[in-house]
Design a protein around this motif. Sequence first.
Motif, PDB file in Angstrom:
ATOM      1  N   GLY A  98       0.813  -1.217   0.000  1.00 24.79           N
ATOM      2  CA  GLY A  98       0.000   0.000   0.000  1.00 24.79           C
ATOM      3  C   GLY A  98       0.840   1.258   0.000  1.00 24.79           C
ATOM      4  O   GLY A  98       0.527   2.232  -0.695  1.00 24.79           O
ATOM      5  N   ILE A  99       1.913   1.235   0.759  1.00 26.66           N
ATOM      6  CA  ILE A  99       2.818   2.392   0.797  1.00 26.66           C
ATOM      7  C   ILE A  99       3.485   2.567  -0.566  1.00 26.66           C
ATOM      8  O   ILE A  99       3.583   3.688  -1.081  1.00 26.66           O
ATOM      9  CB  ILE A  99       3.860   2.232   1.909  1.00 26.66           C
ATOM     10  N   GLU A 100       3.924   1.471  -1.171  1.00 28.24           N
ATOM     11  CA  GLU A 100       4.547   1.542  -2.495  1.00 28.24           C
ATOM     12  C   GLU A 100       3.578   2.109  -3.531  1.00 28.24           C
ATOM     13  O   GLU A 100       3.961   2.928  -4.367  1.00 28.24           O
ATOM     14  CB  GLU A 100       5.034   0.160  -2.927  1.00 28.24           C
ATOM     15  N   GLU A 101       2.337   1.689  -3.445  1.00 25.83           N
ATOM     16  CA  GLU A 101       1.325   2.195  -4.379  1.00 25.83           C
ATOM     17  C   GLU A 101       1.111   3.699  -4.194  1.00 25.83           C
ATOM     18  O   GLU A 101       1.020   4.453  -5.166  1.00 25.83           O
ATOM     19  CB  GLU A 101       0.014   1.441  -4.172  1.00 25.83           C
ATOM     20  N   LEU A 102       1.035   4.114  -2.948  1.00 25.13           N
ATOM     21  CA  LEU A 102       0.868   5.540  -2.666  1.00 25.13           C
ATOM     22  C   LEU A 102       2.059   6.338  -3.182  1.00 25.13           C
ATOM     23  O   LEU A 102       1.895   7.423  -3.755  1.00 25.13           O
ATOM     24  CB  LEU A 102       0.688   5.769  -1.162  1.00 25.13           C
ATOM     25  N   LEU A 103       3.260   5.810  -2.985  1.00 22.57           N
ATOM     26  CA  LEU A 103       4.454   6.494  -3.484  1.00 22.57           C
ATOM     27  C   LEU A 103       4.410   6.625  -5.004  1.00 22.57           C
ATOM     28  O   LEU A 103       4.800   7.661  -5.550  1.00 22.57           O
ATOM     29  CB  LEU A 103       5.714   5.745  -3.056  1.00 22.57           C
ATOM     30  N   THR A 104       3.956   5.602  -5.679  1.00 22.62           N
ATOM     31  CA  THR A 104       3.860   5.631  -7.140  1.00 22.62           C
ATOM     32  C   THR A 104       2.877   6.699  -7.599  1.00 22.62           C
ATOM     33  O   THR A 104       3.141   7.433  -8.553  1.00 22.62           O
ATOM     34  CB  THR A 104       3.443   4.255  -7.684  1.00 22.62           C
ATOM     35  N   MET A 105       1.764   6.801  -6.887  1.00 23.04           N
ATOM     36  CA  MET A 105       0.730   7.771  -7.287  1.00 23.04           C
ATOM     37  C   MET A 105       1.095   9.203  -6.910  1.00 23.04           C
ATOM     38  O   MET A 105       0.949  10.117  -7.712  1.00 23.04           O
ATOM     39  CB  MET A 105      -0.606   7.411  -6.644  1.00 23.04           C
ATOM     40  N   ASP A 106       1.559   9.412  -5.659  1.00 27.92           N
ATOM     41  CA  ASP A 106       1.728  10.772  -5.149  1.00 27.92           C
ATOM     42  C   ASP A 106       3.160  11.290  -5.122  1.00 27.92           C
ATOM     43  O   ASP A 106       3.381  12.496  -5.036  1.00 27.92           O
ATOM     44  CB  ASP A 106       1.161  10.863  -3.728  1.00 27.92           C
ATOM     45  N   TYR A 107       4.129  10.389  -5.152  1.00 31.36           N
ATOM     46  CA  TYR A 107       5.526  10.799  -5.021  1.00 31.36           C
ATOM     47  C   TYR A 107       6.384  10.118  -6.079  1.00 31.36           C
ATOM     48  O   TYR A 107       7.467   9.598  -5.799  1.00 31.36           O
ATOM     49  CB  TYR A 107       6.048  10.460  -3.620  1.00 31.36           C
ATOM     50  N   SER A 108       5.938  10.131  -7.310  1.00 32.01           N
ATOM     51  CA  SER A 108       6.627   9.440  -8.401  1.00 32.01           C
ATOM     52  C   SER A 108       8.009  10.015  -8.690  1.00 32.01           C
ATOM     53  O   SER A 108       8.829   9.356  -9.322  1.00 32.01           O
ATOM     54  CB  SER A 108       5.775   9.465  -9.662  1.00 32.01           C
ATOM     55  N   PHE A 109       8.285  11.192  -8.199  1.00 26.20           N
ATOM     56  CA  PHE A 109       9.571  11.842  -8.437  1.00 26.20           C
ATOM     57  C   PHE A 109      10.690  11.260  -7.571  1.00 26.20           C
ATOM     58  O   PHE A 109      11.862  11.538  -7.803  1.00 26.20           O
ATOM     59  CB  PHE A 109       9.466  13.351  -8.175  1.00 26.20           C
ATOM     60  N   LEU A 110      10.358  10.422  -6.578  1.00 30.37           N
ATOM     61  CA  LEU A 110      11.381   9.859  -5.705  1.00 30.37           C
ATOM     62  C   LEU A 110      12.198   8.787  -6.418  1.00 30.37           C
ATOM     63  O   LEU A 110      11.667   8.000  -7.201  1.00 30.37           O
ATOM     64  CB  LEU A 110      10.741   9.238  -4.456  1.00 30.37           C
TER      65      LEU A 110
END
Length: 83
Positions: free
Chosen positions: A30-42
Amino acid sequence: MDLATIIEEISARADDFLAGATNRAQARAGIEELLTMDYSFLSPSDRAMVIAGVMLILEDEDFFGTEFVGDPFSDSDEPDESP
């Protein structure tokens, strides 16, 4: 935006986006999915640091509950010597 801020933001929202998570693997996904959606620049290394930081906070907050009940180091075969 620094990683500490991202970790805090995600941790604060964990109850919402991890509502159906029943274990640590689901939480990580779930955290990975959120990072992909909201923080793709990381970068991948930053993502790993954020995931580890969020998981640490969730563990500290006992987000996953207790997996084991009782004292796993006590010898249950010994009689209770309390008066």
